[in-house]
Design a protein around this motif. Structure first.
Motif, PDB file in Angstrom:
ATOM      1  N   PRO A   9       0.661  -1.327  -0.053  1.00 19.44           N
ATOM      2  CA  PRO A   9       0.114   0.163   0.136  1.00 19.44           C
ATOM      3  C   PRO A   9       0.822   1.463  -0.103  1.00 19.44           C
ATOM      4  N   THR A  10       0.332   2.307  -0.536  1.00 23.58           N
ATOM      5  CA  THR A  10       0.902   3.578  -0.484  1.00 23.58           C
ATOM      6  C   THR A  10       1.060   4.106   1.051  1.00 23.58           C
ATOM      7  N   GLY A  11       2.205   4.369   1.311  1.00 26.30           N
ATOM      8  CA  GLY A  11       2.530   4.729   2.856  1.00 26.30           C
ATOM      9  C   GLY A  11       3.252   3.699   3.863  1.00 26.30           C
ATOM     10  N   ALA A  12       3.252   2.316   3.210  1.00 26.17           N
ATOM     11  CA  ALA A  12       3.836   1.273   3.763  1.00 26.17           C
ATOM     12  C   ALA A  12       5.184   1.047   2.885  1.00 26.17           C
ATOM     13  N   VAL A  13       5.877   0.252   3.504  1.00 23.97           N
ATOM     14  CA  VAL A  13       7.359  -0.337   2.728  1.00 23.97           C
ATOM     15  C   VAL A  13       7.267  -1.866   2.705  1.00 23.97           C
ATOM     16  N   THR A  14       7.979  -2.138   1.500  1.00 18.60           N
ATOM     17  CA  THR A  14       8.011  -3.804   1.413  1.00 18.60           C
ATOM     18  C   THR A  14       9.358  -4.270   1.911  1.00 18.60           C
ATOM     19  N   LEU A  15       9.307  -5.013   2.914  1.00 18.65           N
ATOM     20  CA  LEU A  15      10.162  -5.596   3.536  1.00 18.65           C
ATOM     21  C   LEU A  15      10.886  -6.960   2.950  1.00 18.65           C
ATOM     22  N   ALA A  16      10.190  -7.658   2.265  1.00 17.81           N
ATOM     23  CA  ALA A  16      10.846  -8.868   1.492  1.00 17.81           C
ATOM     24  C   ALA A  16       9.775  -9.228   0.418  1.00 17.81           C
ATOM     25  N   THR A  17      10.556  -9.967  -0.489  1.00 19.54           N
ATOM     26  CA  THR A  17       9.639 -10.245  -1.694  1.00 19.54           C
ATOM     27  C   THR A  17       9.895 -11.726  -2.058  1.00 19.54           C
ATOM     28  N   GLY A  18       9.168 -12.370  -2.723  1.00 22.49           N
ATOM     29  CA  GLY A  18       9.074 -13.565  -3.639  1.00 22.49           C
ATOM     30  C   GLY A  18       8.856 -13.505  -5.025  1.00 22.49           C
ATOM     31  N   ASP A  19       8.660 -15.036  -5.588  1.00 21.76           N
ATOM     32  CA  ASP A  19       8.727 -15.046  -6.948  1.00 21.76           C
ATOM     33  C   ASP A  19       7.218 -15.066  -7.533  1.00 21.76           C
ATOM     34  N   ASP A  20       6.417 -15.954  -7.186  1.00 17.18           N
ATOM     35  CA  ASP A  20       4.994 -15.694  -7.930  1.00 17.18           C
ATOM     36  C   ASP A  20       4.225 -14.617  -7.207  1.00 17.18           C
ATOM     37  N   PHE A  21       4.357 -14.420  -6.077  1.00 21.01           N
ATOM     38  CA  PHE A  21       3.629 -13.167  -5.358  1.00 21.01           C
ATOM     39  C   PHE A  21       4.796 -12.304  -4.981  1.00 21.01           C
TER      40      PHE A  21
END
Length: 266
Positions: A155-167
């Motif tokens: 979301p806008t205003g949040a930060v991504t801490l970790a990512t994956g492949d399909d999602f």
């Protein structure tokens, strides 16, 4: 009784099925002295108007979708505004993370090719996630346990801490202490066995791992998940404000608050 002698406040636990449990996360919170205030809004339990009497709140997973029109789904999603407005620790796991994303205006969606993540999959921390791990004091686990076929955008205003492949979005933080994890660090060995039997029909979904692969994956990957979730919960229960100083001791961190008025899940 003085404030020094006051007992730890309870943690609100939101579950979505009659037989669901908070698993390892519930056990670790209780081991830290916090009573578990377990509620199931799906079956009529109310949610509090304030978390002034709670140390934090956790919304767990379930077989429903954050996009479902059910009244309890909307009520839980709207209620997330309470911990956000009060700056209280909030943790959303799988469905709970998707509700957090929806509350903040982000999309919750199915994979365009119908793929699912069921089993252990790699987790890649972002730069912000690496900084968060430094605050926690333990690196993110390399693989984590999933059981879902929907994901969410950051979301806008949040930060991504970790990512994956399909999602791609696997972990987010909104403010100092509101976290959403697409994965399931709460899952115990018994829960893995139960889910892979009772919901074995989902193991044929594209991308899903076999029951054997999941049990083998647990042997390889769960020790690092256990170490990480113990350290994370200490950080989270402290309000997300613990920093590791250069000398190695805890020091208060500076983080601005976001301004905003047990069964397998999707």
């Amino acid at each position: 009784m003085s404030s020094k002698d006051a007992l730890p406040k309870p943690v609100l636990i939101v579950l979505h099925q009659e037989t669901s449990t908070p698993g390892r996360v519930g056990h670790l919170i209780a081991a830290r002295g916090h009573p578990l205030d377990i509620r199931r809004p799906r079956y009529g339990d109310p949610l509090p108007d304030t978390l002034a009497h709670h140390a934090g709140a956790v919304i767990f997973g379930g077989p429903m979708s954050a996009n479902d029109p059910d009244d309890f789904v909307k009520a839980e999603t709207d209620w997330i505004g309470v911990p956000l407005a009060e700056g209280k620790p909030f943790l959303g796991l799988c469905l709970g993370a998707q509700m957090l994303a929806r509350h903040l205006g982000a999309r919750v969606y199915e994979h365009p090719e119908g793929r699912a993540e069921i089993g252990y999959y790699p987790l890649q921390p972002t730069q912000e996630g690496a900084r968060d791990a430094a605050r926690v004091g333990v690196d993110w686990p390399g693989h984590v346990y999933h059981w879902h076929r929907e994901g969410f955008d950051c979301p806008t205003g949040a930060v991504t801490l970790a990512t994956g492949d399909d999602f791609p979005v696997q972990a987010i933080r909104a403010g100092p202490a509101a976290y959403g994890f697409q994965f399931h660090p709460e899952v115990t060995y018994a829960m893995t066995c139960r889910w892979t039997v009772r919901a074995q029909h989902r193991l044929v979904l594209p991308g899903a791992q076999s029951r054997r692969a999941q049990l083998e994956g647990r042997l390889m990957h769960d020790p690092s998940v256990r170490i990480w979730i113990e350290a994370f919960l200490d950080h989270w229960l402290a309000g997300g404000m613990i920093e590791k100083s250069a000398a190695g001791g805890p020091a208060p961190g500076a983080a601005g608050r976001l301004s905003h008025a047990a069964a397998p899940s999707r």
